[in-house]
Write an enzyme that holds these catalytic residues in place. Sequence first.
Site, mmCIF file in Angstrom:
data_model
loop_
_atom_site.group_PDB
_atom_site.id
_atom_site.type_symbol
_atom_site.label_atom_id
_atom_site.label_comp_id
_atom_site.label_asym_id
_atom_site.label_seq_id
_atom_site.Cartn_x
_atom_site.Cartn_y
_atom_site.Cartn_z
ATOM 1 N N CYS A 117 -0.605 -4.341 2.580
ATOM 2 C CA CYS A 117 -0.486 -2.939 2.882
ATOM 3 C C CYS A 117 -0.263 -2.126 3.897
ATOM 4 O O CYS A 117 -0.231 -1.034 3.898
ATOM 5 C CB CYS A 117 -1.559 -2.298 1.726
ATOM 6 N N ARG B 138 -5.326 5.786 -0.008
ATOM 7 C CA ARG B 138 -6.468 6.053 1.004
ATOM 8 C C ARG B 138 -7.163 7.179 0.697
ATOM 9 O O ARG B 138 -6.941 8.186 1.149
ATOM 10 C CB ARG B 138 -5.647 6.238 2.359
ATOM 11 N N ARG C 185 -3.710 1.045 18.035
ATOM 12 C CA ARG C 185 -2.459 1.140 17.283
ATOM 13 C C ARG C 185 -2.240 2.496 17.605
ATOM 14 O O ARG C 185 -0.784 2.797 17.387
ATOM 15 C CB ARG C 185 -2.775 1.086 15.965
ATOM 16 N N ARG D 176 -8.594 2.469 -2.220
ATOM 17 C CA ARG D 176 -9.310 1.819 -1.199
ATOM 18 C C ARG D 176 -10.542 2.726 -0.654
ATOM 19 O O ARG D 176 -10.656 3.893 -1.100
ATOM 20 C CB ARG D 176 -8.790 1.851 0.153
ATOM 21 N N HIS E 264 -2.180 7.089 12.200
ATOM 22 C CA HIS E 264 -2.777 7.815 10.621
ATOM 23 C C HIS E 264 -1.720 8.972 10.595
ATOM 24 O O HIS E 264 -1.098 9.193 9.588
ATOM 25 C CB HIS E 264 -4.101 7.826 10.477
ATOM 26 N N GLU F 226 -8.227 -7.139 7.700
ATOM 27 C CA GLU F 226 -7.668 -6.475 8.846
ATOM 28 C C GLU F 226 -8.232 -6.524 10.157
ATOM 29 O O GLU F 226 -8.383 -6.066 11.230
ATOM 30 C CB GLU F 226 -7.572 -4.794 8.471
ATOM 31 N N ASN G 252 -1.890 -3.028 10.134
ATOM 32 C CA ASN G 252 -2.021 -2.075 11.012
ATOM 33 C C ASN G 252 -2.989 -2.253 11.969
ATOM 34 O O ASN G 252 -3.053 -2.354 13.176
ATOM 35 C CB ASN G 252 -2.097 -0.476 10.436
ATOM 36 N N ASP G 253 -4.365 -2.555 11.297
ATOM 37 C CA ASP G 253 -5.549 -2.933 12.141
ATOM 38 C C ASP G 253 -5.466 -4.227 12.525
ATOM 39 O O ASP G 253 -5.905 -4.584 13.489
ATOM 40 C CB ASP G 253 -6.813 -2.511 11.192
HETATM 41 C C1 PEP Z 1 -3.971 -1.291 7.697
HETATM 42 O O1 PEP Z 1 -4.985 -1.412 8.688
HETATM 43 O O2 PEP Z 1 -3.039 -1.875 7.793
HETATM 44 C C2 PEP Z 1 -4.130 -0.277 6.610
HETATM 45 C C3 PEP Z 1 -3.200 -0.417 5.631
HETATM 46 O O3 PEP Z 1 -4.998 0.543 6.697
HETATM 47 P P1 PEP Z 1 -4.953 1.720 7.595
HETATM 48 O O4 PEP Z 1 -3.686 1.917 8.193
HETATM 49 O O5 PEP Z 1 -5.351 3.101 6.736
HETATM 50 O O6 PEP Z 1 -5.990 1.786 8.631
HETATM 51 MG MG MG Z 2 -6.839 -0.425 8.328
#
Ligand code: PEP
Ligand code: MG
Length: 555
Positions: free
Chosen positions: A511, A306, A474, A342, A199, A440, A463-464
């Site tokens: 996203c 976010r 990650r 979100r 993040h 995710e 990402n998750d």
């Molecule tokens: C993701 O997990 O891809 C996402 C967009 O949410 P975050 O990166 O805030 O966990």
């Molecule tokens: Mg996420």
Amino acid sequence: MNSADMPIRGTAAACSPGIMIGHLQKVSSGEFPIPERHIEADRVAAEITRFEQAVADSVADFDRERHHLIGLESQEPLHILDSQRMMLLDAELGRKVIDNIRTQCINAEWAVHRQIQDIASVFDRIDDVYLRARKSDIQHIGRRILSNLAGCDQEVLPINTNDEPLVVAGEDFTPIDVLRLWRRGVTGFISEKGGPSAHSIIIARGIGMTALMGVDGIIQQISDGDRIIIDGEQGVWIINPSPASEEEYRTRASGVQRVTHDLQVYAALASRSSDGHPLLLMANLELEEELPQAREHGIEGVGLYRTEFLLSVAEQLPNEEMHYQHYARVMAAMQGLPVTFRLMDIGGEKPLLFEQFTGHRVIAANPALGLRGIRLLLHNEAMLQDQLRALLRASRHGELQILVPMVSRVEEMQEVRRQLAVCADELGITRMPSLGAMIEVPAAVMIADSLAEVCDFFSIGTNDLIQYTLAADRADEEVAYLYDTAHPALEPMLRLCVRSAHKAGIPIAMCGELAADLKWTELLMNMGFDSLSMGLHHVLPVRKHLACLNYRPET
Ligand code: PEP
Ligand code: MG
């Protein structure tokens, strides 16, 4: 130049925009030892003077930081500093520390530490969320006085007072550290821990900071004042570069600027393939500070706001009104563009200030698998309802969608929908905002058919999804080689989600960071994604690329 004056060069995962040439400053992190010793009676007066001087130095630290923050659009950081400064000057605190030095004949560090611990334990016993949250403030103040007693500032992040860009190097930087560094004029950072999907780096990209994370052993190799080049696009760093490489990178940096400038023509164009197929390009945003420039990037909406980052600037857990004011400002700044907010995704890699604000433990033994996202919200219904009510009120200002993080069960969506309906009823709102699930977690992919029946849209958080599918953290550089977007498990999962969404007739977005990867644009369009949401700086390059592609839908 310091570090033996020799150029040292290395590579890391490319993870942020731009090229940065500047000087380096190390930042230490973590706790520091507190010396505890008894003193002779004739040292007492001198020890009290040391304490008073440390408090005065700490006040000066606050004033310096305060001055730096003036002019920022958001007033929150100033409020936080001012309230901490007031606590620092609290007469009761000073009197008790001095009493301790005098009656116990102990050094100032020990007396401060004892006093701070005493106050903190009182806060622990108070059954009031707001007051209990003040515990972290007092600990923060204690650390600052102790830093000044130690004769060096172990607490304050550096402030860039030069015209020359400043890059900081440290073991790790949390998202909040990144914001604080940015607000202090630091233009880049390099850290030993973290990876391209952490993040912190997402925030850095959002605010245009050049950064590299996961550069193992960098701290050992550098000294304060070294010159550094960070190429965030290629993932290259060079300490004490030769004049020739500095020149080369200066030329490349102006090339990057030129490309950015040339891309501006795409800001006014719609996102379409060369044969006219639309694929909306939206922005991922986290901060109010990003709003003024967001529209210059030609975005077609905000695909992911976010909201948990509200906690990084708030002085307390946001209540309904604070949420509402914030969302109303976002809607106004977007001037009619659709915005997907979100729900707060607290926990996991983002404990944020939740624990300090509420006293509830959020750092589980395995945070990524613990009480995170919607799980945490469903355990704290008042907090969820404050946010839902605020979003419903803000939905009167335009096209607003609500996205639910970390969904793994159909029941979670049903419960959010039920609570949304109750809140809407109380507020007399009849036009309900669309409610969608973040996909995710691998389980959400496997139940996408049933989820689609209770959702108005899907948004894939790669990402998750990649982290949980490949069991590769990650943000952990040790397993960054396993966090692989080319892994054959990923593509069929995306296809499954698209198929379920289409079957149910709901739109599907992406996203996660993959949405900005040019190698994937064609495939995602042909799979049937309706929109892609990404960091602001990626929107125009993806639009330019899209304009060269032909739409060949998968059957
Ligand atoms: C993701 O997990 O891809 C996402 C967009 O949410 P975050 O990166 O805030 O966990
Ligand atoms: Mg996420």
